[in-house]
Design a protein around this motif. Structure first.
Motif, mmCIF file in Angstrom:
data_model
loop_
_atom_site.group_PDB
_atom_site.id
_atom_site.type_symbol
_atom_site.label_atom_id
_atom_site.label_comp_id
_atom_site.label_asym_id
_atom_site.label_seq_id
_atom_site.Cartn_x
_atom_site.Cartn_y
_atom_site.Cartn_z
ATOM 1 N N LYS A 122 0.645 -1.088 0.392
ATOM 2 C CA LYS A 122 0.542 -0.063 0.200
ATOM 3 C C LYS A 122 0.822 1.253 -0.202
ATOM 4 O O LYS A 122 1.791 0.828 0.723
ATOM 5 N N SER B 232 0.616 3.922 1.472
ATOM 6 C CA SER B 232 0.833 4.359 3.743
ATOM 7 C C SER B 232 2.018 3.951 3.928
ATOM 8 O O SER B 232 2.880 3.829 4.759
ATOM 9 N N SER C 221 -1.163 0.303 8.547
ATOM 10 C CA SER C 221 -1.148 0.336 7.356
ATOM 11 C C SER C 221 -1.529 -1.606 7.306
ATOM 12 O O SER C 221 -2.307 -2.053 6.070
ATOM 13 N N GLU D 247 -5.551 3.852 5.705
ATOM 14 C CA GLU D 247 -4.893 4.522 4.349
ATOM 15 C C GLU D 247 -6.018 5.509 3.663
ATOM 16 O O GLU D 247 -5.703 6.774 3.508
#
Length: 315
Positions: free
Chosen positions: A119, A121, A292, A299
């Motif tokens: 991700k 993040s 995360s 997120e």
């Protein structure tokens, strides 16, 4: 034992481990790196055998035992020598922060292993952690490369050991997560470390006469380091088995800050503002990575915050 008590015992492990950097360095200053590490891990092995005893090897897959033993022994060697071989108290604290990149490397390993999806993040957390370590090394010189290269080249092995240790511990965490072995082989790991260290000591012509350098002052620091190291593992094991593991994991990410505070106190040294700023960056980066992978709401919240920030900046 109720859950609250078990959680408190687990939290005590974080405090114990946070003090190990300063205790190992102080022992090395009094006895020399080789002798200090030899005595600390020998006494730790003895204490762990008392606390845990040897595991039931029949319940542990031989492949798991061999690989984790290799990784654990390598990690402890890297960590202890990275700290003990530093040339000053301040450098010992700075190098220890490199070792605290292990949560970041653990996330990377889990992503590569397919356990987590990448991700944006996570990338933010990874970048912040690495930036924090780099910022500590740059110090008050801004972002000039010359002072950084000079700092690293003056004693490169300690940084190699610290970085290698962080990567090795991340691999160890991923492997133990996959197998989920109920038996605790920690005493066996430390016993192997002690045997290897004594073998190295005698093969290189070491003599027991060096023990004459041990007095009550240095002996106290060796005992405290060994006690802290071994009891930390014992307390953490109780915490994760019977306590609130989510709370323990969350609190463990503040270890770099706590470790630095204790090291400054024990080693009677001072650190610049840039160091503390870098430590905070490493800690926040690790927490972002952890959230995360454990919080589905992080997120979108970060995306919303950044959109609002963008609107505020650009109007």
């Amino acid at each position: 034992m109720n859950r609250i008590l078990a959680t408190c015992i687990g939290l005590s492990a974080i405090v114990l481990w946070a003090s190990i950097v300063a205790l190992i360095k102080q022992s090395a200053l009094l006895l020399g790196a080789e002798l200090a590490i030899l005595l600390i891990y020998s006494l730790s092995a003895l204490l762990l055998l008392i606390f845990f005893g040897l595991p039931n090897f029949k319940k542990i897959p031989i492949r798991f035992l061999c690989i984790t033993t290799l990784l654990f022994v390598a990690y402890e060697f890297c960590l202890s020598y990275a700290i003990a071989l530093t040339t000053s108290e301040r450098q010992a604290i700075e190098v220890s922060i490199v070792n605290y990149l292990w949560p970041t490397f653990t996330i990377i390993a889990l992503i590569l292993n397919g356990d987590f999806q990448f991700k944006w993040s996570i990338f933010l957390g990874l970048s912040l952690s690495f930036f924090g370590v780099a910022y500590i090394q740059f110090g008050s010189t801004g972002f000039a490369l010359a002072p950084l290269v000079q700092n690293l080249s003056a004693n490169p092995w300690i940084y190699i050991f610290a970085l290698s240790g962080a990567i090795i511990w991340a691999l160890y965490c991923v492997l133990t997560r996959q197998y989920k072995i109920q038996e605790n082989p920690i005493a066996f790991y430390f016993l192997i470390i002690a045997v290897l260290m004594w073998s190295k000591f005698f093969i290189l012509g070491g003599s027991l006469d060096v023990l004459q350098r041990l007095d009550w002052h240095s002996g106290l620091y060796v005992f405290l380091a060994a006690f802290t190291l071994s009891l930390g593992y014992a307390a953490w094991n109780i915490g994760i088995v019977k306590g609130n593991i989510s709370l323990l994991v969350a609190c463990s990410y503040f270890t770099p800050i706590l470790s630095s505070i204790l090291a400054v106190w024990i080693l009677a040294t001072t650190l610049p503002t840039t160091f503390w700023q870098g430590v905070v960056a490493v800690t926040i980066g690790s927490i972002i990575c952890w959230l995360s992978t454990n919080n589905l709401y992080l997120e979108p919240r970060l995306r919303k915050t950044l959109r609002q920030l963008k609107l505020w900046i650009w109007g």
